[in-house]
Design a protein around this motif. Structure first.
Motif, PDB file in Angstrom:
ATOM      1  N   LYS A   1       1.267  -1.285   0.277  1.00 37.44           N
ATOM      2  CA  LYS A   1       0.049  -0.014   0.085  1.00 37.44           C
ATOM      3  C   LYS A   1       0.597   1.516  -0.243  1.00 37.44           C
ATOM      4  N   LEU A   2       1.830   1.238   0.953  1.00 36.74           N
ATOM      5  CA  LEU A   2       3.057   2.451   0.068  1.00 36.74           C
ATOM      6  C   LEU A   2       4.103   2.026  -0.921  1.00 36.74           C
ATOM      7  N   LEU A   3       4.193   1.439  -1.393  1.00 37.86           N
ATOM      8  CA  LEU A   3       4.162   1.684  -2.727  1.00 37.86           C
ATOM      9  C   LEU A   3       3.254   2.169  -3.821  1.00 37.86           C
ATOM     10  N   ILE A   4       1.952   1.451  -3.319  1.00 38.06           N
ATOM     11  CA  ILE A   4       1.290   2.678  -3.931  1.00 38.06           C
ATOM     12  C   ILE A   4       1.179   3.426  -3.886  1.00 38.06           C
ATOM     13  N   GLN A   5       0.739   4.255  -3.058  1.00 40.92           N
ATOM     14  CA  GLN A   5       1.235   6.113  -2.480  1.00 40.92           C
ATOM     15  C   GLN A   5       1.878   5.946  -3.990  1.00 40.92           C
ATOM     16  N   GLU A   6       3.091   5.779  -3.674  1.00 38.74           N
ATOM     17  CA  GLU A   6       3.788   6.522  -4.696  1.00 38.74           C
ATOM     18  C   GLU A   6       4.046   6.092  -5.940  1.00 38.74           C
ATOM     19  N   LEU A   7       3.442   5.331  -5.849  1.00 40.91           N
ATOM     20  CA  LEU A   7       2.959   5.058  -7.771  1.00 40.91           C
ATOM     21  C   LEU A   7       1.831   6.201  -8.240  1.00 40.91           C
ATOM     22  N   LEU A   8       1.298   6.356  -7.459  1.00 41.51           N
ATOM     23  CA  LEU A   8       0.459   7.256  -7.523  1.00 41.51           C
ATOM     24  C   LEU A   8       0.256   8.904  -7.697  1.00 41.51           C
ATOM     25  N   LYS A   9       1.978   9.086  -8.165  1.00 43.05           N
ATOM     26  CA  LYS A   9       2.337  10.615  -7.495  1.00 43.05           C
ATOM     27  C   LYS A   9       2.445  10.731  -9.069  1.00 43.05           C
ATOM     28  N   ASP A  10       2.955   9.324  -9.696  1.00 41.66           N
ATOM     29  CA  ASP A  10       3.362   9.973 -10.936  1.00 41.66           C
ATOM     30  C   ASP A  10       2.491   8.940 -11.706  1.00 41.66           C
ATOM     31  N   ASN A  11       0.952   8.478 -11.847  1.00 39.75           N
ATOM     32  CA  ASN A  11       0.054   7.236 -12.578  1.00 39.75           C
ATOM     33  C   ASN A  11      -0.755   7.974 -11.907  1.00 39.75           C
ATOM     34  N   PRO A  12      -1.718   7.524 -13.146  1.00 44.87           N
ATOM     35  CA  PRO A  12      -3.778   7.715 -13.076  1.00 44.87           C
ATOM     36  C   PRO A  12      -3.770   6.241 -11.587  1.00 44.87           C
ATOM     37  N   PRO A  13      -4.970   7.270 -11.070  1.00 41.72           N
ATOM     38  CA  PRO A  13      -5.904   6.186  -9.902  1.00 41.72           C
ATOM     39  C   PRO A  13      -6.081   4.789 -10.864  1.00 41.72           C
ATOM     40  N   GLU A  14      -6.791   5.220 -12.094  1.00 40.77           N
ATOM     41  CA  GLU A  14      -7.173   4.263 -12.740  1.00 40.77           C
ATOM     42  C   GLU A  14      -6.161   2.702 -12.872  1.00 40.77           C
ATOM     43  N   SER A  15      -5.205   3.328 -13.009  1.00 41.57           N
ATOM     44  CA  SER A  15      -3.903   2.308 -14.085  1.00 41.57           C
ATOM     45  C   SER A  15      -3.406   1.483 -12.280  1.00 41.57           C
ATOM     46  N   ILE A  16      -4.055   1.496 -11.322  1.00 34.66           N
ATOM     47  CA  ILE A  16      -3.726   0.373  -9.979  1.00 34.66           C
ATOM     48  C   ILE A  16      -4.837  -0.019  -9.891  1.00 34.66           C
ATOM     49  N   LEU A  17      -4.390  -1.416  -8.972  1.00 35.11           N
ATOM     50  CA  LEU A  17      -5.885  -2.948  -9.037  1.00 35.11           C
ATOM     51  C   LEU A  17      -4.857  -3.717  -8.402  1.00 35.11           C
ATOM     52  N   TYR A  18      -5.685  -3.251  -6.950  1.00 31.77           N
ATOM     53  CA  TYR A  18      -5.335  -3.671  -5.862  1.00 31.77           C
ATOM     54  C   TYR A  18      -6.716  -5.352  -5.387  1.00 31.77           C
ATOM     55  N   ILE A  19      -5.988  -6.383  -4.945  1.00 30.86           N
ATOM     56  CA  ILE A  19      -7.478  -6.856  -4.883  1.00 30.86           C
ATOM     57  C   ILE A  19      -7.273  -8.445  -4.127  1.00 30.86           C
ATOM     58  N   ASN A  20      -7.583  -7.845  -2.510  1.00 29.98           N
ATOM     59  CA  ASN A  20      -7.202  -8.949  -1.253  1.00 29.98           C
ATOM     60  C   ASN A  20      -7.604 -10.578  -1.996  1.00 29.98           C
ATOM     61  N   VAL A  21      -7.072 -11.448  -2.831  1.00 31.70           N
ATOM     62  CA  VAL A  21      -8.004 -12.456  -3.494  1.00 31.70           C
ATOM     63  C   VAL A  21      -8.444 -13.529  -2.492  1.00 31.70           C
ATOM     64  N   GLU A  22      -8.375 -13.179  -1.438  1.00 36.25           N
ATOM     65  CA  GLU A  22      -9.722 -13.572  -0.339  1.00 36.25           C
ATOM     66  C   GLU A  22     -10.658 -13.969  -0.212  1.00 36.25           C
ATOM     67  N   VAL A  23     -11.579 -12.600  -0.769  1.00 37.54           N
ATOM     68  CA  VAL A  23     -12.124 -12.410  -1.394  1.00 37.54           C
ATOM     69  C   VAL A  23     -13.308 -13.218  -2.480  1.00 37.54           C
ATOM     70  N   LEU A  24     -12.458 -13.759  -3.312  1.00 41.86           N
ATOM     71  CA  LEU A  24     -12.494 -14.049  -4.191  1.00 41.86           C
ATOM     72  C   LEU A  24     -13.544 -15.851  -4.572  1.00 41.86           C
ATOM     73  N   PRO A  25     -14.184 -16.396  -4.798  1.00 39.59           N
ATOM     74  CA  PRO A  25     -14.474 -17.447  -4.305  1.00 39.59           C
ATOM     75  C   PRO A  25     -13.960 -18.159  -5.929  1.00 39.59           C
ATOM     76  N   SER A  26     -13.272 -17.768  -6.807  1.00 38.88           N
ATOM     77  CA  SER A  26     -12.641 -18.498  -7.927  1.00 38.88           C
ATOM     78  C   SER A  26     -11.549 -17.946  -8.637  1.00 38.88           C
ATOM     79  N   HIS A  27     -10.642 -18.850  -9.207  1.00 38.51           N
ATOM     80  CA  HIS A  27      -9.820 -18.204 -10.179  1.00 38.51           C
ATOM     81  C   HIS A  27     -10.431 -17.806 -11.537  1.00 38.51           C
TER      82      HIS A  27
END
Length: 392
Positions: A62-88
């Motif tokens: 999450k700290l790395l994402i904050q740094e990436l946001l300085k030079d990239n649009p928010p929509e270019s970054i996707l974070y997924i906690n895979v624990e919530v997904l039911p299947s691949h």
């Protein structure tokens, strides 16, 4: 589930601060993990970040994402906690939709973070087809997981498909790192402070939450969850930990440890100990004589962080020996410095052998003479020896 349903995991899409970043700022002791600088951010990269639960992998991402946001649009970054997904399949569809959104917004480089992937059976099936068809070629994909990721050998499923990606192991802070985040400069000039810090380190270990005084019940619960998830018996796990702690710091065998349980075979105990090494709970030190490593002889088992030793001693109802804890800390730090650690036995025994170092930890043990090339550490020598070990 659609990508838009994940806005609660990606608050930067809405211009909001991430929960983990906010908690990080509120902690008394907080630091930017150095391992972030080792990640590849060049497309295409498939990074793997491995390590124990609650060691700070998610916060670091999450700290790395904050740094990436300085030079990239928010929509270019996707974070997924895979624990919530039911299947691949759900993961595959989300990643496909993310690529479509990128194209629609004319975003060239995407940054995908898949957290705790080992909670989803066959997670790699949601990623590998997209790599094989080139749909992720303009992306940096970073996969994190508890150390059970290593148990399942998922990394081996991506031969030649990693691009510039790196594999990084994130461990609890070493004692030198602990002293650094405590703000002590030139520790060699502050003997009493170093000794006090080491006493604290033996209690808290190197986990961020414990260093900040938070209760560590969640950490023990996370490990118990891993044991159950992989179909292991909690009772056998308890007896195995108890046997390891009671036999320490002496070299022992799987058969001898099995004999300290209520009747489990040595093969069962060996299986559990190997599982615990994959979870980064235990390390193994083999007997080395000359250039030969004697894998079949007695072994020394050590806990990879002081807090883990205390947690599993408490969980298994076993008394922890202070002198064993000192030896374990030395073995772990030598292992981190040299990538391996052994012990030596001939007419005398040396606790730890690594690189060109031979180290005997005498904290609480009877004294005897050793050759001049053996470094003998009294109790108060240990923290200063650890501070001497420079990173590789």
């Amino acid at each position: 589930m659609r990508v838009g349903d994940l806005i609660y995991m990606n608050p930067w899409w809405d211009g909001k601060e991430d929960y983990h970043v906010r908690r990080w700022k509120e902690q008394r002791f907080h630091w930017r993990p150095k391992w972030l600088d080792r990640l590849s951010l060049k497309p295409f990269s498939l990074n793997f970040v491995l390590g124990p639960r609650q060691v700070g992998k998610t916060t670091g991402i999450k700290l790395l994402i904050q740094e990436l946001l300085k030079d990239n649009p928010p929509e270019s970054i996707l974070y997924i906690n895979v624990e919530v997904l039911p299947s691949h399949r759900e993961l595959l569809n989300l990643l496909r939709e993310f690529q479509e959104l990128k194209a629609k917004e004319d975003i060239k480089t995407g940054y995908v973070f898949l957290d705790e992937v080992t909670s989803l059976e066959g997670w790699w099936r949601g990623v590998k087809p997209l790599i094989d068809t080139g749909l992720l070629e303009n992306n940096v994909v970073t996969v994190t997981g508890s150390s059970s990721l290593r148990v399942k050998r998922d990394i081996e499923l991506f031969p030649g498909r990693r691009g510039s990606g790196k594999t990084i192991e994130v461990m609890p802070l070493s004692f030198p790192e602990y002293v650094e985040i405590m703000g002590l400069k030139k520790p060699e000039l502050h003997r009493e402070k170093v000794l006090k810090f080491f006493e604290d380190y033996l209690t808290t270990g190197g986990f961020p939450a414990s260093i900040n005084g938070l209760p560590m019940d969640d950490l023990l619960g996370a490990y118990i969850g891993e044991i159950v998830r992989f179909g292991k018996s909690l009772e056998i796990a308890k007896e195995t930990f108890s046997a390891v702690i009671r036999s320490a710091p002496s070299a022992t065998s799987f058969r001898a440890l099995a004999g300290m349980t209520s009747g489990y075979s040595y093969k069962v105990i060996q299986d559990y100990i190997e599982f615990f090494t994959e979870l980064y709970i235990l390390g193994i030190s083999y007997l080395k004589q000359g250039n030969q490593v004697l894998y079949k002889r007695e072994k020394k088992f050590f806990f990879r962080d002081p807090l883990l030793a205390r947690l599993f001693a408490l969980w298994s109802g076993t008394k922890l020996k202070e002198y064993a804890l000192y030896e374990w800390v030395v073995q772990e730090h030598l292992h981190r410095r040299f990538g391996e650690v052994y012990y030596y036995r001939n007419s005398y025994e040396v606790d730890a052998v690594a690189g060109d170092l031979k180290v005997e930890v005498k904290a609480g043990k009877a004294h005897r003479k050793y050759p001049k090339n053996v470094r003998v550490l009294e109790k108060e020598d240990v923290p200063f020896f650890l501070l001497e070990l420079t990173p590789p």
